[in-house]
Design a protein around this motif. Sequence first.
Motif, short mmCIF file in Angstrom:
data_model
loop_
_atom_site.label_atom_id
_atom_site.label_comp_id
_atom_site.label_asym_id
_atom_site.label_seq_id
_atom_site.Cartn_x
_atom_site.Cartn_y
_atom_site.Cartn_z
N ASP A 1 33.64 40.30 42.17
CA ASP A 1 33.85 41.26 43.25
C ASP A 1 32.91 40.97 44.42
O ASP A 1 32.17 39.98 44.41
CB ASP A 1 33.73 42.70 42.73
CG ASP A 1 32.30 43.12 42.42
OD1 ASP A 1 31.34 42.41 42.82
OD2 ASP A 1 32.14 44.18 41.77
N GLU A 2 32.92 41.84 45.42
CA GLU A 2 32.16 41.55 46.63
C GLU A 2 30.65 41.65 46.41
O GLU A 2 29.87 41.18 47.24
CB GLU A 2 32.60 42.50 47.75
CG GLU A 2 34.06 42.26 48.08
CD GLU A 2 34.54 42.96 49.32
OE1 GLU A 2 33.86 43.93 49.73
OE2 GLU A 2 35.58 42.55 49.85
N ASN A 3 30.25 42.27 45.29
CA ASN A 3 28.83 42.35 44.96
C ASN A 3 28.41 41.31 43.92
O ASN A 3 27.39 41.46 43.27
CB ASN A 3 28.50 43.76 44.45
CG ASN A 3 28.81 44.81 45.49
OD1 ASN A 3 28.44 44.67 46.65
ND2 ASN A 3 29.54 45.84 45.09
N LEU A 4 29.23 40.32 43.76
CA LEU A 4 28.95 39.23 42.83
C LEU A 4 28.92 39.68 41.37
O LEU A 4 28.26 39.07 40.53
CB LEU A 4 27.63 38.51 43.18
CG LEU A 4 27.59 37.83 44.55
CD1 LEU A 4 26.22 37.18 44.79
CD2 LEU A 4 28.69 36.78 44.67
N ALA A 5 29.65 40.76 41.08
CA ALA A 5 29.80 41.18 39.68
C ALA A 5 31.10 40.57 39.14
O ALA A 5 32.11 40.48 39.85
CB ALA A 5 29.86 42.69 39.57
N ARG A 6 31.05 40.16 37.86
CA ARG A 6 32.23 39.57 37.24
C ARG A 6 33.35 40.60 37.12
O ARG A 6 33.09 41.76 36.78
CB ARG A 6 31.89 39.08 35.83
CG ARG A 6 30.92 37.94 35.82
CD ARG A 6 30.55 37.61 34.38
NE ARG A 6 29.56 36.56 34.32
CZ ARG A 6 29.00 36.11 33.20
NH1 ARG A 6 29.36 36.63 32.03
NH2 ARG A 6 28.11 35.15 33.23
N LYS A 7 34.56 40.17 37.38
CA LYS A 7 35.74 41.02 37.21
C LYS A 7 36.45 40.62 35.92
O LYS A 7 36.15 39.57 35.33
CB LYS A 7 36.67 40.84 38.42
CG LYS A 7 36.06 41.39 39.71
CD LYS A 7 36.74 40.83 40.93
CE LYS A 7 38.25 41.06 40.95
NZ LYS A 7 38.85 40.42 42.15
N PRO A 8 37.41 41.41 35.48
CA PRO A 8 38.18 41.01 34.29
C PRO A 8 38.75 39.59 34.42
O PRO A 8 38.88 38.88 33.41
CB PRO A 8 39.27 42.07 34.21
CG PRO A 8 38.63 43.29 34.81
CD PRO A 8 37.77 42.77 35.94
N ALA A 9 39.06 39.17 35.63
CA ALA A 9 39.60 37.81 35.81
C ALA A 9 38.64 36.76 35.28
O ALA A 9 39.06 35.72 34.76
CB ALA A 9 39.90 37.56 37.29
N TYR A 10 37.34 37.02 35.45
CA TYR A 10 36.34 36.09 34.90
C TYR A 10 36.54 35.95 33.39
O TYR A 10 36.56 34.84 32.85
CB TYR A 10 34.92 36.58 35.21
CG TYR A 10 33.84 35.71 34.60
CD1 TYR A 10 33.18 34.74 35.36
CD2 TYR A 10 33.48 35.85 33.26
CE1 TYR A 10 32.20 33.93 34.80
CE2 TYR A 10 32.50 35.05 32.68
CZ TYR A 10 31.87 34.09 33.45
OH TYR A 10 30.91 33.29 32.89
N ASP A 11 36.69 37.09 32.72
CA ASP A 11 36.88 37.06 31.26
C ASP A 11 38.19 36.37 30.90
O ASP A 11 38.29 35.70 29.86
CB ASP A 11 36.86 38.48 30.69
CG ASP A 11 35.54 39.18 30.97
OD1 ASP A 11 34.50 38.51 30.93
OD2 ASP A 11 35.56 40.39 31.25
#
Length: 448
Positions: free
Chosen positions: A320-330
């Motif tokens: 996301d825009e805050n550099l947190a992993r999204k489900p897409a990463y998983d």
Amino acid sequence: MFRRLSASVALLAAALTATPASAADAPLRDLAAARGVYLGTAVTASRLTGGYAQIAGAEFGSVTPGNEMKWSSVEPTRGTYDWSGADRVVAFAEANGQEVRGHTLVWHSQLPSWLTGGSFTADELRRIMTDHIAVEAGRYKGRIDHWDVVNEPLNDDGTLRQSLWAKALGESYIADAFRAARAADPAAKLYLNDYSTDGIGAKSDGMYALVERLLAQGVPIDGVGFQAHLVLGQVPVTLEPNLRRFADLGVDVAITELDIRMQLPATEAKLDRQKADYASVLRACLAVTRCAGVTVWGFTDADSWIPDFFPGEGAATPYDENLARKPAYDGIAEALTPVGNPPPTGTACAVTYTVQSQWNTGFTAQVTVRNTGTTALDGWRTEWGYGSGQRVTQAWNATVTQTAARVTAASLSYNASVPPGGSVSFGLNGTWSGTNPPPTGLSCATGS
Ligand code: G3I
């Protein structure tokens, strides 16, 4: 081959990193390398600091400059070059043991105004194009793994796009561009790249026929890139067979600019769907032996072209825009993590690679495989990638093979068995030019 070693490799690659407790904790680049592919990202040179740089370096095994190698970036005024952004991306990749996808030498877009507004004869334009390729690909000779030599040559119906190049030179500009690129950097894999060619259809049929023609003319084309700028829930069902039919022509294939956009705002349901979509694209690549890797077009929503070009849409990347992993990463991680066939309990290995000596064009390296498990190894294999065009010329105490940048090594009968805590070493000589950075994705697996 290594691509087909299902379970154990990724799990063992995970064991090689600092602390991960499971494959899911391993960086994406290691999970990908263990499956014989690279996982790359487009980057923006000016953002390569702080958390952005940390993630770009840690999670991805390949980087593509999003804009910095385009013609308008490198030669805004005729004869005046600005390599600052491109140099920065290449240096970043080398510092992080990453491959580089050069993007792009010949395109109809992001051309400098001196070129689009100029008045040139066909011969002059051909010379301008081949000189540009010689200068840019020559500057980075030996440091680029894959070049997008020609980008977006086709219309949506599969016919030749009437670009500045095609209008003056017809289809011949494509062959000339590839020949110039091969002359400038013989080690780089040369790609033809386009969008909306991901599934089977009129445009990919046109691309297929074009690649067939180029190969028949002996044009040095090594691969076809599929950009994969996709829409949520619309991953083409024919992605995998489409990749396969190109691979069957005898070229590599790669997903080069993956993003999956959605109407904003993003919801939990949309992000879950996006996770599944990302996973299915990764799986399509993994299913095709000649698929070299997958590059996401920016890894964070803060660095994505989508909101600027598709008003109301976005959230297209794995962070996301805050550099947190999204489900897409998983979704990417899960697709890269093999299921089934877990390694036998107590079987594990670790591998190190050391350059023992190096001279102007050559080097000697020693690779050591250590049994870190509790039962004896009955055979072992290791794999790594060379990011700067290094080539193995000779090896001893292992069967070593190199295909493009990937090297695999397997035990011989006399050193297959390694007791718990024991180790075996093998050696190799190689060639290098420019730089000789450590290999990427170094991993080992047990079993013969
Ligand atoms: O650098 C200027 C900046 O000085 C100015 O203030 C700003 C104002 O808009 O514009 C900046 O330039 C922008 C540039 O990206 C760098 O951010 C351009 O306007 C913008 O058009 C450009 O967009 C790029 C686009 O290609 C151009 O077609 C995207 O970042 C880039 O991600 C995108 O990448 C392409 C691939 O190369 C080929 N395949 C499709 C893909 C997506 O369009």
